[in-house]
Design an enzyme around this catalytic site. Structure first.
Site, PDB file in Angstrom:
ATOM      1  N   TYR A  45     -64.079  26.312  52.944  1.00  0.00           N
ATOM      2  CA  TYR A  45     -63.536  26.064  51.601  1.00  0.00           C
ATOM      3  C   TYR A  45     -62.713  27.261  51.109  1.00  0.00           C
ATOM      4  CZ  TYR A  45     -63.513  23.936  46.932  1.00  0.00           C
ATOM      5  OH  TYR A  45     -63.133  23.355  45.744  1.00  0.00           O
ATOM      6  N   PRO A 102     -57.812  14.967  49.670  1.00  0.00           N
ATOM      7  CA  PRO A 102     -57.906  16.150  48.809  1.00  0.00           C
ATOM      8  C   PRO A 102     -59.306  16.758  48.671  1.00  0.00           C
ATOM      9  CG  PRO A 102     -57.731  14.166  47.479  1.00  0.00           C
ATOM     10  CD  PRO A 102     -57.581  13.732  48.905  1.00  0.00           C
ATOM     11  N   TYR A 160     -69.066  18.755  42.886  1.00  0.00           N
ATOM     12  CA  TYR A 160     -68.793  17.675  43.832  1.00  0.00           C
ATOM     13  C   TYR A 160     -70.054  16.811  43.855  1.00  0.00           C
ATOM     14  CZ  TYR A 160     -64.670  20.081  45.762  1.00  0.00           C
ATOM     15  OH  TYR A 160     -63.437  20.666  45.931  1.00  0.00           O
ATOM     16  N   LYS A 210     -57.462  21.456  50.648  1.00  0.00           N
ATOM     17  CA  LYS A 210     -56.778  22.187  51.719  1.00  0.00           C
ATOM     18  C   LYS A 210     -55.249  22.032  51.717  1.00  0.00           C
ATOM     19  CE  LYS A 210     -59.766  24.533  53.719  1.00  0.00           C
ATOM     20  NZ  LYS A 210     -59.865  25.246  52.463  1.00  0.00           N
ATOM     21  N   HIS A 239     -63.222  31.619  41.210  1.00  0.00           N
ATOM     22  CA  HIS A 239     -64.469  30.857  41.284  1.00  0.00           C
ATOM     23  C   HIS A 239     -65.267  31.334  42.495  1.00  0.00           C
ATOM     24  CE1 HIS A 239     -63.659  27.075  38.630  1.00  0.00           C
ATOM     25  NE2 HIS A 239     -63.166  28.172  38.096  1.00  0.00           N
TER      26      HIS A 239
HETATM   27  C1  LIG Z   1     -53.416  14.856  42.912  1.00  0.00           C
HETATM   28  C2  LIG Z   1     -53.366  15.873  44.026  1.00  0.00           C
HETATM   29  C3  LIG Z   1     -54.332  16.866  44.065  1.00  0.00           C
HETATM   30  C4  LIG Z   1     -54.275  17.818  45.069  1.00  0.00           C
HETATM   31  N1  LIG Z   1     -55.232  18.820  45.078  1.00  0.00           N
HETATM   32  C5  LIG Z   1     -55.120  19.833  45.972  1.00  0.00           C
HETATM   33  C6  LIG Z   1     -55.987  20.986  45.912  1.00  0.00           C
HETATM   34  O1  LIG Z   1     -56.878  21.077  45.057  1.00  0.00           O
HETATM   35  N2  LIG Z   1     -55.789  22.003  46.801  1.00  0.00           N
HETATM   36  C7  LIG Z   1     -54.795  21.931  47.751  1.00  0.00           C
HETATM   37  O2  LIG Z   1     -54.645  22.892  48.525  1.00  0.00           O
HETATM   38  N3  LIG Z   1     -53.963  20.851  47.842  1.00  0.00           N
HETATM   39  C8  LIG Z   1     -54.090  19.804  46.969  1.00  0.00           C
HETATM   40  N4  LIG Z   1     -53.200  18.751  47.012  1.00  0.00           N
HETATM   41  C9  LIG Z   1     -52.164  18.719  48.045  1.00  0.00           C
HETATM   42  C10 LIG Z   1     -50.974  19.593  47.684  1.00  0.00           C
HETATM   43  O3  LIG Z   1     -50.486  19.267  46.403  1.00  0.00           O
HETATM   44  C11 LIG Z   1     -49.892  19.422  48.760  1.00  0.00           C
HETATM   45  O4  LIG Z   1     -50.489  19.605  50.018  1.00  0.00           O
HETATM   46  C12 LIG Z   1     -48.752  20.429  48.558  1.00  0.00           C
HETATM   47  O5  LIG Z   1     -47.962  20.059  47.450  1.00  0.00           O
HETATM   48  C13 LIG Z   1     -47.876  20.511  49.807  1.00  0.00           C
HETATM   49  O6  LIG Z   1     -46.788  21.382  49.547  1.00  0.00           O
HETATM   50  P1  LIG Z   1     -45.399  21.149  50.270  1.00  0.00           P
HETATM   51  O7  LIG Z   1     -44.508  22.240  49.745  1.00  0.00           O
HETATM   52  O8  LIG Z   1     -45.600  21.013  51.716  1.00  0.00           O
HETATM   53  O9  LIG Z   1     -44.890  19.726  49.785  1.00  0.00           O
HETATM   54  P2  LIG Z   1     -44.559  19.165  48.301  1.00  0.00           P
HETATM   55  O10 LIG Z   1     -45.319  19.913  47.260  1.00  0.00           O
HETATM   56  O11 LIG Z   1     -44.729  17.703  48.397  1.00  0.00           O
HETATM   57  O12 LIG Z   1     -43.039  19.537  48.129  1.00  0.00           O
HETATM   58  C14 LIG Z   1     -42.013  18.838  48.792  1.00  0.00           C
HETATM   59  C15 LIG Z   1     -40.741  18.929  47.968  1.00  0.00           C
HETATM   60  O13 LIG Z   1     -39.684  18.335  48.714  1.00  0.00           O
HETATM   61  C16 LIG Z   1     -38.879  17.572  47.868  1.00  0.00           C
HETATM   62  N5  LIG Z   1     -38.211  16.537  48.663  1.00  0.00           N
HETATM   63  C17 LIG Z   1     -38.762  15.471  49.287  1.00  0.00           C
HETATM   64  N6  LIG Z   1     -37.838  14.765  49.951  1.00  0.00           N
HETATM   65  C18 LIG Z   1     -36.666  15.410  49.758  1.00  0.00           C
HETATM   66  C19 LIG Z   1     -35.330  15.162  50.190  1.00  0.00           C
HETATM   67  N7  LIG Z   1     -35.014  14.117  50.962  1.00  0.00           N
HETATM   68  N8  LIG Z   1     -34.358  16.015  49.796  1.00  0.00           N
HETATM   69  C20 LIG Z   1     -34.634  17.080  49.003  1.00  0.00           C
HETATM   70  N9  LIG Z   1     -35.896  17.362  48.563  1.00  0.00           N
HETATM   71  C21 LIG Z   1     -36.889  16.545  48.951  1.00  0.00           C
HETATM   72  C22 LIG Z   1     -39.849  16.994  46.829  1.00  0.00           C
HETATM   73  O14 LIG Z   1     -39.179  16.680  45.625  1.00  0.00           O
HETATM   74  C23 LIG Z   1     -40.842  18.152  46.663  1.00  0.00           C
HETATM   75  O15 LIG Z   1     -40.515  19.000  45.571  1.00  0.00           O
HETATM   76  C24 LIG Z   1     -53.249  17.759  46.050  1.00  0.00           C
HETATM   77  C25 LIG Z   1     -52.291  16.758  46.025  1.00  0.00           C
HETATM   78  C26 LIG Z   1     -52.339  15.809  45.024  1.00  0.00           C
HETATM   79  C27 LIG Z   1     -51.286  14.726  45.008  1.00  0.00           C
END
Ligand SMILES: Cc1cc2nc3c(=O)[nH]c(=O)nc-3n(C[C@H](O)[C@H](O)[C@H](O)COP(=O)(O)OP(=O)(O)OC[C@H]3O[C@@H](n4cnc5c(N)ncnc54)[C@H](O)[C@@H]3O)c2cc1C
Length: 392
Positions: free
Chosen positions: A386, A294, A205, A298, A76
């Protein structure tokens, strides 16, 4: 005796942060064990982020053919800001020479999981970490339960908490599971997934007197849309017709293409940064270290930017015995984290209507929106943030 697994790096959480970290470590010859409390199927089917910064895509390119972002994802080159009945396109390439990719997070996770398993990685699903111990020794441990509920431990040279916003690893670093800077917002997003063709080629947006809406895409036949709502909203409170009315009235000028709604959720808005990201031989990355609202897309990108820094620091520590890059990891990561916190907060306040907004607030907000779209510098700031600041 509790069974003990030994490895060089124990990674708690197989989200984008944990999986990518294990890939980058493997690429320099450092083995790791990754655990996640969820099943593979659950991880691969949870709908979350969708927008990838250019730097994120370039890092995913290191997976080779295993990454489908450039073949299945869509580049995009801009977004539209809509307010006061008019649309204003922010053209990324002409402003900052960069772009973003629309490629859902669960597709990124499918690519990463397949690549890790193909590489013979020790990746365990259904395994829950209960705590992280001995951070200030050279053998930190993860205390866990396996898929059958049996206790076991992972002993490592380093432990990484990539276990998301409800991190258990955080307590080992900050001293408590909540230790950090925190802000809650008085609104949330009501998100839907529907079977319909796209209503626009790029994300819209939209700021309107009725509140904010985001018109986003997923594929040729599935679309993702959000509208601003009260955080206490019950997802069952709206009929499908009411949901389309809510969305449609917030994007005047575009006729939304409607279709069956097959998923709905309410996404609360929080900003959080942990007080510390590193203690001894335990570090936090991704949502375990910070969360953002969100609006600026980011969250996942910031998680991946942390991982890039930490992977380099762990390479220096574990391959060369050089602890200096690790010591500066928090400072270097926080530099970007606070910029992203600001951008996410700014996009949120720029576009949403606060529940207690006065006429003054509303007119000031339109003045701010005009200041952005009518200025090359304003549009360039938005485009630069962005699409993602270059990785340091
Ligand atoms: C609806 C929605 C829309 C979003 N849109 C965007 C977007 O457009 N762009 C963007 O950049 N970000 C977006 N985000 C944010 C993004 O999804 C998160 O920032 C991202 O998933 C972070 O990645 P992570 O690996 O740090 O954590 P997570 O993806 O949360 O992964 C953490 C993992 O740890 C596991 N876990 C947790 N506790 C334990 C435990 N005690 N033992 C073992 N495993 C455990 C969980 O099961 C999970 O699989 C959005 C979030 C949501 C909810």
């Amino acid at each position: 005796m509790t069974p003990t697994v030994r490895t060089r790096v124990a990674i708690v959480g197989a989200g984008p942060a944990g999986l990518l970290l294990s890939h980058l470590l493997d690429a320099v010859g450092i083995p790791s064990v990754v655990i996640d409390q969820r099943s593979r199927d659950e991880i691969e089917s949870t709908i979350r982020a969708g927008i990838l910064e250019q730097g994120t895509v370039e890092l995913l390119d290191t997976l080779g053919d295993a990454s489908r972002v450039r073949t299945v994802g869509n580049r995009h080159d801009g977004i539209e800001l809509r307010f006061a009945g008019e649309g204003h396109r922010i053209d990324f390439p002409s402003l900052v020479g960069r772009a973003v990719w629309l490629y859902p997070q669960h597709e990124v996770l499918k690519d990463l999981i397949a690549a890790r398993l193909a590489a013979g990685q020790d990746l365990r699903f259904g395994v829950t970490a209960e705590s992280v111990q001995d951070a200030e020794t050279d053998r930190p441990r993860v205390i866990a339960r396996d898929a059958d509920g049996q206790p076991f431990e992972i002993e490592a040279e380093f432990v990484v908490g990539s276990d998301g916003s409800r991190s258990v690893a955080r307590a080992a670093v900050t001293g408590s599971s909540t230790g950090g800077y925190f802000r809650e917002y008085p609104f949330a997003w009501f998100g839907i997934l529907c079977e319909a063709p796209p209503s626009s080629d790029e994300l819209i947006y939209s700021n309107s007197p009725d509140g904010f809406a985001l018109i986003s895409q997923r594929s040729a036949s599935v679309q993702r849309m959000y509208f601003q709502c009260d955080p206490e909203t019950d997802t069952a409170a709206y009929s499908e017709a009411q949901l389309w009315d809510e969305l449609q009235k917030r994007v005047p000028g575009t006729t939304l293409k409607e279709g069956p709604i097959f998923q709905r959720d309410v996404l609360r808005f929080r900003s959080f940064v942990a007080h510390e990201l590193l203690r001894g031989r335990v570090a936090l990355v991704g949502d375990a270290a910070h969360t953002v609202p969100p609006t600026g897309a980011k969250g996942m990108n910031l998680a991946i930017a942390d991982v890039r820094l930490l992977a380099d620091a762990l390479g220096a520590l574990l391959l060369d015995g050089d602890a200096r890059p690790l010591e500066t990891y928090p400072e270097r990561a926080l530099h970007r984290i606070w910029k992203a916190q600001h951008f996410s907060w700014w996009m949120t306040s720029l576009l949403h209507v606060a529940p207690d907004a006065t006429d003054f607030d509303r007119r000031r907000q339109l003045g701010e929106l005009r200041s952005v779209v009518e200025s090359d510098h304003g549009r360039a700031y938005l485009a630069e943030a962005y699409t993602g600041w270059p990785q340091s």
